[in-house]
Motif scaffolding. Structure first.
Motif, short mmCIF file in Angstrom:
data_model
loop_
_atom_site.label_atom_id
_atom_site.label_comp_id
_atom_site.label_asym_id
_atom_site.label_seq_id
_atom_site.Cartn_x
_atom_site.Cartn_y
_atom_site.Cartn_z
N GLN A 177 28.90 -102.13 -31.20
CA GLN A 177 28.10 -101.38 -30.81
C GLN A 177 27.63 -101.97 -29.42
N GLU A 178 26.82 -103.14 -29.58
CA GLU A 178 26.46 -104.01 -28.37
C GLU A 178 27.30 -103.96 -27.40
N LEU A 179 28.58 -104.71 -27.85
CA LEU A 179 29.63 -104.79 -26.71
C LEU A 179 30.13 -103.80 -26.07
N ASP A 180 30.26 -102.58 -26.82
CA ASP A 180 30.63 -101.25 -26.15
C ASP A 180 29.75 -100.81 -25.10
N GLU A 181 28.34 -100.75 -25.57
CA GLU A 181 27.45 -100.32 -24.70
C GLU A 181 27.34 -101.36 -23.38
N GLU A 182 27.56 -102.75 -23.55
CA GLU A 182 27.39 -103.58 -22.61
C GLU A 182 28.59 -103.19 -21.53
N ILE A 183 29.71 -103.01 -22.14
CA ILE A 183 30.99 -102.65 -21.31
C ILE A 183 30.75 -101.42 -20.52
N THR A 184 30.46 -100.38 -21.22
CA THR A 184 30.00 -99.17 -20.42
C THR A 184 29.16 -99.29 -19.03
N ALA A 185 27.96 -100.06 -19.38
CA ALA A 185 27.07 -100.33 -18.35
C ALA A 185 27.58 -101.18 -17.12
N VAL A 186 28.58 -102.18 -17.74
CA VAL A 186 29.27 -103.05 -16.56
C VAL A 186 30.33 -102.32 -15.81
N ARG A 187 31.09 -101.17 -16.49
CA ARG A 187 31.83 -100.27 -15.82
C ARG A 187 31.38 -99.54 -14.76
N GLU A 188 30.08 -98.82 -15.22
CA GLU A 188 29.65 -98.05 -14.48
C GLU A 188 28.99 -98.56 -13.19
N ARG A 189 28.49 -99.89 -13.35
CA ARG A 189 27.94 -100.64 -12.25
C ARG A 189 29.02 -100.93 -11.15
N LEU A 190 30.20 -101.47 -11.74
CA LEU A 190 31.25 -101.90 -11.08
C LEU A 190 31.78 -100.55 -10.06
#
Length: 90
Positions: free
Chosen positions: A68-81
Motif C-alpha cells: 500500500q505504501e509503495l502504491d501511494e508513493e508511485i501515485t504521488a510520483v506519477r502525479e508530480r511527473l
C-alpha cells in the motif's frame, strides 16, 4: 530470421550474430536479462526503466515498505511527473 548455430568459447562466452543484434538494437551498452526456461537459455534486452524499477524494488524491500505504501508513493510520483511534463491541467 534464420536460426544460426554458435559455439561457446572455453569461458562459456557466445557471440550474438550481427543480424540478430541489429534487429534487436543490441550494442555494447545494452543490458541483457539471462535465464533458463526448461532446457533453453534465454537472453532478453532490458530497458532502462526495467533496471530502475528493479533497483527501486530492492530498496523498497530493504526499507520494509508495504504494498500500500509503495502504491501511494508511485501515485504521488506519477502525479508530480505529469504536472512537470504537461502542466497543472493534466
Amino acid at each position: 530470421m534464420k536460426e544460426q548455430f554458435v559455439k561457446p568459447t572455453e569461458r562459456g562466452q557466445v557471440t550474438i550474430p550481427k543480424e540478430m543484434r541489429e534487429k534487436l538494437q543490441i550494442n555494447q551498452n545494452t543490458r541483457l536479462r539471462i535465464y533458463v526456461d526448461g532446457n533453453k537459455v534465454v537472453l532478453e534486452p532490458v530497458s532502462p526503466l526495467d533496471l530502475v524499477f528493479k533497483e527501486l524494488e530492492v530498496e523498497a524491500r530493504a526499507k520494509g515498505f508495504t504494498r500500500q505504501e509503495l502504491d501511494e508513493e508511485i501515485t504521488a510520483v506519477r502525479e508530480r511527473l505529469m504536472k512537470e511534463l504537461y502542466g497543472e491541467g493534466q
